[in-house]
Structure formats: C-alpha cells, structure tokens
Design a protein around this motif. Structure first.
Motif, PDB file in Angstrom:
ATOM      1  N   ILE A  73       0.974  -1.331   0.193  1.00 25.29           N
ATOM      2  CA  ILE A  73       0.243   0.406   0.282  1.00 25.29           C
ATOM      3  C   ILE A  73       0.841   1.193   0.343  1.00 25.29           C
ATOM      4  CG2 ILE A  73      -1.717   1.266   1.564  1.00 25.29           C
ATOM      5  CD1 ILE A  73      -2.697  -1.381   2.326  1.00 25.29           C
ATOM      6  N   TRP A  74       2.101   1.326   0.977  1.00 24.88           N
ATOM      7  CA  TRP A  74       2.945   2.446   0.431  1.00 24.88           C
ATOM      8  C   TRP A  74       3.663   2.372  -0.372  1.00 24.88           C
ATOM      9  CZ3 TRP A  74       7.513   2.609   0.349  1.00 24.88           C
ATOM     10  CH2 TRP A  74       8.390   3.927   0.403  1.00 24.88           C
ATOM     11  N   ARG A  75       4.012   1.853  -0.882  1.00 24.04           N
ATOM     12  CA  ARG A  75       5.112   1.729  -2.470  1.00 24.04           C
ATOM     13  C   ARG A  75       4.254   2.518  -3.266  1.00 24.04           C
ATOM     14  NH1 ARG A  75       5.861   1.979  -6.540  1.00 24.04           N
ATOM     15  NH2 ARG A  75       7.633   0.535  -7.780  1.00 24.04           N
ATOM     16  N   ASN A  76       2.764   2.211  -3.210  1.00 24.54           N
ATOM     17  CA  ASN A  76       1.706   2.769  -4.479  1.00 24.54           C
ATOM     18  C   ASN A  76       1.753   4.033  -4.535  1.00 24.54           C
ATOM     19  OD1 ASN A  76       1.886  -0.278  -6.089  1.00 24.54           O
ATOM     20  ND2 ASN A  76      -0.303  -0.598  -4.706  1.00 24.54           N
ATOM     21  N   GLN A  77       1.517   4.159  -3.320  1.00 28.39           N
ATOM     22  CA  GLN A  77       1.489   5.883  -3.009  1.00 28.39           C
ATOM     23  C   GLN A  77       2.815   6.698  -2.777  1.00 28.39           C
ATOM     24  OE1 GLN A  77      -1.065   5.720   1.058  1.00 28.39           O
ATOM     25  NE2 GLN A  77      -2.296   4.991   0.167  1.00 28.39           N
ATOM     26  N   HIS A  78       3.840   5.844  -2.960  1.00 30.41           N
ATOM     27  CA  HIS A  78       4.601   6.437  -3.307  1.00 30.41           C
ATOM     28  C   HIS A  78       5.713   6.011  -3.815  1.00 30.41           C
ATOM     29  CE1 HIS A  78       2.973   7.121   0.822  1.00 30.41           C
ATOM     30  NE2 HIS A  78       3.563   8.472   1.557  1.00 30.41           N
ATOM     31  N   ALA A  79       5.347   6.116  -5.218  1.00 34.78           N
ATOM     32  CA  ALA A  79       6.089   5.022  -6.255  1.00 34.78           C
ATOM     33  C   ALA A  79       7.283   6.056  -6.304  1.00 34.78           C
ATOM     34  CB  ALA A  79       5.917   4.655  -7.493  1.00 34.78           C
ATOM     35  N   ALA A  80       7.646   7.333  -6.093  1.00 35.13           N
ATOM     36  CA  ALA A  80       8.340   8.442  -6.338  1.00 35.13           C
ATOM     37  C   ALA A  80       9.280   8.538  -5.111  1.00 35.13           C
ATOM     38  CB  ALA A  80       8.167   9.703  -6.915  1.00 35.13           C
ATOM     39  N   ASP A  81       9.042   7.702  -4.537  1.00 32.03           N
ATOM     40  CA  ASP A  81       9.695   7.725  -3.294  1.00 32.03           C
ATOM     41  C   ASP A  81      10.964   7.722  -2.916  1.00 32.03           C
ATOM     42  OD1 ASP A  81      11.381   6.347  -0.614  1.00 32.03           O
ATOM     43  OD2 ASP A  81       9.757   7.915   0.296  1.00 32.03           O
ATOM     44  N   GLU A  82      12.375   8.653  -2.698  1.00 33.49           N
ATOM     45  CA  GLU A  82      13.994   8.842  -2.849  1.00 33.49           C
ATOM     46  C   GLU A  82      14.410   7.482  -2.457  1.00 33.49           C
ATOM     47  OE1 GLU A  82      16.965   9.204  -5.738  1.00 33.49           O
ATOM     48  OE2 GLU A  82      14.792  10.655  -5.872  1.00 33.49           O
ATOM     49  N   ARG A  83      14.375   6.851  -1.360  1.00 34.32           N
ATOM     50  CA  ARG A  83      14.931   6.246  -1.080  1.00 34.32           C
ATOM     51  C   ARG A  83      14.725   4.740  -1.901  1.00 34.32           C
ATOM     52  NH1 ARG A  83      14.764   4.439   5.362  1.00 34.32           N
ATOM     53  NH2 ARG A  83      12.075   4.267   4.745  1.00 34.32           N
ATOM     54  N   LEU A  84      13.201   4.653  -2.348  1.00 33.42           N
ATOM     55  CA  LEU A  84      12.610   3.544  -2.319  1.00 33.42           C
ATOM     56  C   LEU A  84      13.378   3.213  -4.094  1.00 33.42           C
ATOM     57  CD1 LEU A  84      10.767   1.493  -3.121  1.00 33.42           C
ATOM     58  CD2 LEU A  84       8.956   2.725  -3.812  1.00 33.42           C
ATOM     59  N   ARG A  85      13.721   4.579  -4.760  1.00 37.11           N
ATOM     60  CA  ARG A  85      14.240   4.583  -5.853  1.00 37.11           C
ATOM     61  C   ARG A  85      15.626   3.325  -6.218  1.00 37.11           C
ATOM     62  NH1 ARG A  85      12.159   7.248 -10.902  1.00 37.11           N
ATOM     63  NH2 ARG A  85       9.961   7.522 -10.054  1.00 37.11           N
ATOM     64  N   GLU A  86      16.388   4.148  -4.438  1.00 41.29           N
ATOM     65  CA  GLU A  86      17.610   3.925  -4.753  1.00 41.29           C
ATOM     66  C   GLU A  86      18.061   2.422  -4.605  1.00 41.29           C
ATOM     67  OE1 GLU A  86      19.513   6.367  -1.650  1.00 41.29           O
ATOM     68  OE2 GLU A  86      19.060   8.071  -2.510  1.00 41.29           O
ATOM     69  N   VAL A  87      16.860   2.039  -3.940  1.00 44.59           N
ATOM     70  CA  VAL A  87      16.952   0.000  -3.171  1.00 44.59           C
ATOM     71  C   VAL A  87      16.708  -0.284  -4.505  1.00 44.59           C
ATOM     72  CG1 VAL A  87      15.876  -1.578  -2.123  1.00 44.59           C
ATOM     73  CG2 VAL A  87      16.424   0.530  -1.161  1.00 44.59           C
ATOM     74  N   VAL A  88      15.914  -0.254  -5.437  1.00 41.73           N
ATOM     75  CA  VAL A  88      15.728  -0.304  -6.677  1.00 41.73           C
ATOM     76  C   VAL A  88      16.547  -0.312  -7.704  1.00 41.73           C
ATOM     77  CG1 VAL A  88      13.559  -0.796  -8.739  1.00 41.73           C
ATOM     78  CG2 VAL A  88      12.533  -0.643  -6.153  1.00 41.73           C
ATOM     79  N   ALA A  89      17.075   0.914  -7.506  1.00 40.35           N
ATOM     80  CA  ALA A  89      17.826   1.167  -8.840  1.00 40.35           C
ATOM     81  C   ALA A  89      19.212   0.413  -8.751  1.00 40.35           C
ATOM     82  CB  ALA A  89      18.867   2.526  -8.840  1.00 40.35           C
TER      83      ALA A  89
END
Length: 94
Positions: A73-89
């Motif tokens: 739920i959080w991920r879908n609401q915060h797809a542009a979150d910088e920490r999330l983008r860093e981990v995925v990258a």
C-alpha cells in the motif's frame, strides 16, 4: 515472467497453470538461464525485503503478511520516493 527456478519450469507441463494462462490471455515468459536480472520484478522484491523483512522477527505468518500488505500500500502511494528508487536502482544493477 518467470526465471528458471525448477518449480517454475513445471508450469510448462502443469495443465492447471497452462490452462489458466490460456483462458486469461497470459503468456508465460521464461528468462534465460542465469539471467534473473532480466526479470524486472526481482528489484521490487529486493525493496520489499529491505523495507519489510530485514532485521525483523515476526511472531506469525499473519503478522508478516500484514507488514507486506502495508508495504505494498505504501509503495503504491509513494512510487516516487527517493529511498525506494535507490533500493530498486541498486537491485537493477546487481
């Protein structure tokens, strides 16, 4: 998209999965051997593990499932979150 993990390979022969895929217009695509990095969902699993499972000791599967649902739920609401983008990258590079 499926990697070549042996249980995934049985879906070619498993008529239930094959029948379901045909009825639902789903094509099962297998990544080449030793190329799971081609499966773009793998990076999302890395983020899921990083944000919900690392360093935890859930008392029950229900509790763990709840954490995973909350993360999704959080991920879908915060797809542009910088920490999330860093981990995925980072996971995409590995």
């Amino acid at each position: 998209m499926l990697d070549n993990f042996s249980p995934h390979l049985t879906t070619k022969k498993d008529s239930r999965v094959g029948d379901w895929a045909a009825v639902n217009n789903v094509e099962l695509a297998y990544t080449p051997t030793n190329s799971s990095w081609l499966n773009r969902i793998e990076a999302q699993f890395t983020a899921l593990r990083y944000f919900t499972l690392d360093g935890t000791d859930h008392a029950t599967h229900k509790e763990q499932g709840s954490m995973i649902r909350r993360y999704i739920i959080w991920r879908n609401q915060h797809a542009a979150d910088e920490r999330l983008r860093e981990v995925v990258a980072k996971a995409n590079v590995a």
